[in-house]
Design a protein around this motif. Sequence first.
Motif, PDB file in Angstrom:
ATOM      1  N   LEU A 333       1.238  36.763 -34.564  1.00 13.60           N
ATOM      2  CA  LEU A 333       0.002  36.936 -33.807  1.00 13.60           C
ATOM      3  C   LEU A 333       0.320  37.402 -32.387  1.00 13.60           C
ATOM      4  N   VAL A 334      -0.268  38.541 -31.973  1.00 15.21           N
ATOM      5  CA  VAL A 334      -0.058  39.039 -30.618  1.00 15.21           C
ATOM      6  C   VAL A 334      -1.353  39.123 -29.823  1.00 15.21           C
ATOM      7  N   PHE A 335      -2.524  39.008 -30.498  1.00 17.31           N
ATOM      8  CA  PHE A 335      -3.782  39.135 -29.765  1.00 17.31           C
ATOM      9  C   PHE A 335      -4.923  38.615 -30.627  1.00 17.31           C
ATOM     10  N   GLN A 336      -5.868  37.925 -29.979  1.00 21.71           N
ATOM     11  CA  GLN A 336      -7.101  37.515 -30.650  1.00 21.71           C
ATOM     12  C   GLN A 336      -8.174  37.335 -29.597  1.00 21.71           C
ATOM     13  N   GLU A 337      -9.394  37.862 -29.903  1.00 21.10           N
ATOM     14  CA  GLU A 337     -10.467  37.783 -28.926  1.00 21.10           C
ATOM     15  C   GLU A 337     -11.817  37.879 -29.645  1.00 21.10           C
ATOM     16  N   HIS A 338     -12.804  37.163 -29.090  1.00 20.06           N
ATOM     17  CA  HIS A 338     -14.195  37.303 -29.525  1.00 20.06           C
ATOM     18  C   HIS A 338     -14.905  38.216 -28.530  1.00 20.06           C
ATOM     19  N   THR A 339     -15.705  39.115 -29.044  1.00 16.82           N
ATOM     20  CA  THR A 339     -16.474  40.000 -28.178  1.00 16.82           C
ATOM     21  C   THR A 339     -17.912  40.065 -28.678  1.00 16.82           C
ATOM     22  N   THR A 340     -18.842  40.280 -27.779  1.00 17.02           N
ATOM     23  CA  THR A 340     -20.253  40.234 -28.123  1.00 17.02           C
ATOM     24  C   THR A 340     -20.617  41.274 -29.172  1.00 17.02           C
ATOM     25  N   GLY A 341     -21.549  40.930 -30.020  1.00 12.29           N
ATOM     26  CA  GLY A 341     -21.976  41.821 -31.087  1.00 12.29           C
ATOM     27  C   GLY A 341     -22.969  42.865 -30.672  1.00 12.29           C
ATOM     28  N   THR A 342     -23.258  42.957 -29.359  1.00 13.20           N
ATOM     29  CA  THR A 342     -24.214  43.952 -28.864  1.00 13.20           C
ATOM     30  C   THR A 342     -23.529  45.111 -28.161  1.00 13.20           C
ATOM     31  N   HIS A 343     -22.232  44.999 -27.866  1.00 15.01           N
ATOM     32  CA  HIS A 343     -21.493  46.078 -27.208  1.00 15.01           C
ATOM     33  C   HIS A 343     -20.795  46.911 -28.273  1.00 15.01           C
ATOM     34  N   ALA A 344     -21.151  48.197 -28.353  1.00 13.31           N
ATOM     35  CA  ALA A 344     -20.625  49.040 -29.428  1.00 13.31           C
ATOM     36  C   ALA A 344     -19.179  49.454 -29.179  1.00 13.31           C
ATOM     37  N   GLU A 345     -18.846  49.820 -27.937  1.00 16.05           N
ATOM     38  CA  GLU A 345     -17.503  50.315 -27.650  1.00 16.05           C
ATOM     39  C   GLU A 345     -16.625  49.170 -27.149  1.00 16.05           C
ATOM     40  N   TYR A 346     -15.413  49.152 -27.676  1.00 18.06           N
ATOM     41  CA  TYR A 346     -14.482  48.077 -27.306  1.00 18.06           C
ATOM     42  C   TYR A 346     -13.127  48.687 -26.984  1.00 18.06           C
ATOM     43  N   GLN A 347     -12.479  48.192 -25.929  1.00 14.22           N
ATOM     44  CA  GLN A 347     -11.143  48.635 -25.566  1.00 14.22           C
ATOM     45  C   GLN A 347     -10.346  47.458 -25.040  1.00 14.22           C
ATOM     46  N   ALA A 348      -9.066  47.399 -25.458  1.00 14.41           N
ATOM     47  CA  ALA A 348      -8.170  46.355 -24.957  1.00 14.41           C
ATOM     48  C   ALA A 348      -6.760  46.914 -24.907  1.00 14.41           C
ATOM     49  N   LEU A 349      -6.020  46.528 -23.874  1.00 14.00           N
ATOM     50  CA  LEU A 349      -4.616  46.908 -23.737  1.00 14.00           C
ATOM     51  C   LEU A 349      -3.795  45.679 -24.114  1.00 14.00           C
ATOM     52  N   ILE A 350      -3.083  45.749 -25.229  1.00 16.40           N
ATOM     53  CA  ILE A 350      -2.456  44.577 -25.841  1.00 16.40           C
ATOM     54  C   ILE A 350      -0.937  44.701 -25.737  1.00 16.40           C
ATOM     55  N   ASP A 351      -0.293  43.688 -25.197  1.00  9.54           N
ATOM     56  CA  ASP A 351       1.174  43.675 -25.076  1.00  9.54           C
ATOM     57  C   ASP A 351       1.811  43.470 -26.448  1.00  9.54           C
ATOM     58  N   LEU A 352       2.878  44.209 -26.697  1.00  7.60           N
ATOM     59  CA  LEU A 352       3.643  44.096 -27.941  1.00  7.60           C
ATOM     60  C   LEU A 352       5.038  43.588 -27.604  1.00  7.60           C
ATOM     61  N   PRO A 353       5.358  42.324 -27.903  1.00  6.04           N
ATOM     62  CA  PRO A 353       6.663  41.767 -27.530  1.00  6.04           C
ATOM     63  C   PRO A 353       7.822  42.553 -28.136  1.00  6.04           C
ATOM     64  N   ALA A 354       8.824  42.829 -27.311  1.00  4.16           N
ATOM     65  CA  ALA A 354       9.976  43.603 -27.785  1.00  4.16           C
ATOM     66  C   ALA A 354      10.844  42.795 -28.738  1.00  4.16           C
ATOM     67  N   ASP A 355      10.872  41.464 -28.572  1.00  3.24           N
ATOM     68  CA  ASP A 355      11.810  40.665 -29.343  1.00  3.24           C
ATOM     69  C   ASP A 355      11.402  40.494 -30.810  1.00  3.24           C
ATOM     70  N   ILE A 356      10.168  40.876 -31.179  1.00  2.00           N
ATOM     71  CA  ILE A 356       9.780  40.756 -32.584  1.00  2.00           C
ATOM     72  C   ILE A 356       9.730  42.123 -33.266  1.00  2.00           C
ATOM     73  N   GLN A 357      10.161  43.168 -32.569  1.00  2.00           N
ATOM     74  CA  GLN A 357      10.170  44.512 -33.164  1.00  2.00           C
ATOM     75  C   GLN A 357      11.519  44.777 -33.810  1.00  2.00           C
ATOM     76  N   VAL A 358      11.432  45.414 -34.994  1.00  2.00           N
ATOM     77  CA  VAL A 358      12.617  45.695 -35.800  1.00  2.00           C
ATOM     78  C   VAL A 358      12.612  47.186 -36.132  1.00  2.00           C
ATOM     79  N   ALA A 359      13.511  47.587 -37.041  1.00  2.00           N
ATOM     80  CA  ALA A 359      13.619  49.012 -37.365  1.00  2.00           C
ATOM     81  C   ALA A 359      12.320  49.561 -37.951  1.00  2.00           C
ATOM     82  N   THR A 360      11.702  48.822 -38.881  1.00  2.00           N
ATOM     83  CA  THR A 360      10.432  49.232 -39.485  1.00  2.00           C
ATOM     84  C   THR A 360       9.404  48.152 -39.197  1.00  2.00           C
ATOM     85  N   ASN A 361       8.286  48.527 -38.569  1.00  2.00           N
ATOM     86  CA  ASN A 361       7.313  47.568 -38.077  1.00  2.00           C
ATOM     87  C   ASN A 361       5.950  47.795 -38.712  1.00  2.00           C
ATOM     88  N   THR A 362       5.198  46.695 -38.859  1.00  2.00           N
ATOM     89  CA  THR A 362       3.846  46.759 -39.400  1.00  2.00           C
ATOM     90  C   THR A 362       2.882  46.145 -38.402  1.00  2.00           C
TER      91      THR A 362
END
Length: 518
Positions: A333-362
């Motif tokens: 888990l790297v991110f979780q958030e609740h956002t209002t159901g009335t706002h159509a457009e959503y944007q978030a800048l989410i950090d991706l930890p380097a220590d859990i990245q491997v050669a092939t990532n999902t």
Amino acid sequence: MKNMRMIGIGLMGFLLAGIALLLSTMNILEQGKRYLHEVTSGTQLVFEHRTPAQAQDVYEAVVMRADPDHPVILSGFPAYQSVTFMMPVDARPTSGYLQIDATSQVLDGVEGVLRISINNTRRGEMLLRSGEVGRSLQIPLSQADFAGNQLVVSFSLQGTGPQIQCGSQDGFEAVVEIETTSSVFLTLDRPLQSVRDQVHAWGNVVRVAWPDWLKKDEQLRRLVLATQFQRRGLATVFAPSSQEPALNTLELRAALPAFPETDVHGRTVGALAQKGMNGGLRRFYRQAVWRERFNLGGRSGQYIPSQLDLRMQLGHLMHGQNWSLTVTLNNRLVFQEHTTGTHAEYQALIDLPADIQVATNTLEVVATTTAPKDGVCDQGPELVAELLPHSRLIVSDMPFANAMSELHTALHNIGPVNIAMTSELTAPDAAAASRMLDLVIPAGVELKPAGRKAHIHVLGPGHPAPLLPHAGATWLVTQVSATQGLSVRKLLPNEPMSHVGVALLVTPAAPVLPEAKG
């Protein structure tokens, strides 16, 4: 008495003739035949009836989907998949149709549909039936469909299951497999003669002729050429049988310039949802999952993504409900958030930890709602959401490092990498060796058959490695049978080594071997 029998026979004949006339008039026999055929072998549906253009000379071709051996399966509601057909380039289509062969397994009481879209335009639908059913669907193609060099076909499985089963059978209401026989049938303005068009018709697959009588030197030439095609993004198949169409050394060499070099080992930057399964609007119940895989170990100079720029369009929710968005990387888990159901457009800048990245990532993005469920059988209203095309991964200045990246660095600046073989290979072993060479040699580095000086030796199963005087740094690359990945191990000086399957012995210092005797 005799007259009575004659009258009876006459009446019987008149009755039979009347029955035959009735059956003929109502077309019951023909309907019965069609029903029997439908029950036993399924129906063939044809959409968008169109009279094809009549060519002066009719040349026909069958185009298989790209990556034809990869299974295309949709399970549960909703489900999404897509395939691509590469169109002929040198011979141009004048008319044709797409045929989709599908096998469905559906529970009783399920109401569902398989939707087919071409280049993001809905073109056909197939209702699901209970039980196991095989069906075919034909969609005539227009000149607009032939305008590009590829045809992108998307599948969407939509429907609902019976309420009494939703608790125990959730996600297993229906399974649809798009069969490998699904193809595009074309009429062309000229014969399908060029090697480039043949490769496209084979599903963007290069078939390499690999007969039993092929000697080691010729095997090496074809192995190198096959690997060069893989590095251009094309799959290769080594064909041992002379009965199936395949390319010899001269044809492979002549066809290579028609396919430009591309970096095919995955990306770490760029859009995630412009095409394929992640593109377009999703309609679903409960939740939707967008899944993206990216590769850091397939080439040299890869940099680790530091952030995900997530941009979404979310449908309006009723009764004050909220959207719940979750992002995981390699099942962490790297991110979780609740956002209002009335706002159509959503944007978030989410950090991706380097220590859990491997050669092939999902990377997975999951959208659901906070609406309470009234029992296990309440699936709630239909939801809509879209992962927008400008969602992207943002790279850092931190290079990815593992044993493979170290090997890439060692091979990157030596010029052409020379390949040698210690023994003849079977077709399956040649396929494994070509895949390993494709992954081991850095992108942009040329490879060629070697003479006395070799940087990589292809070792057949159980075949001993050659003696390499003053070899310097040496790596042994083998295939891990459990994961089909590669094991890269740097050998210690004078370390004994053994391998079971095909292996690569990599010596960037490239010692000069003594000439073989005999």
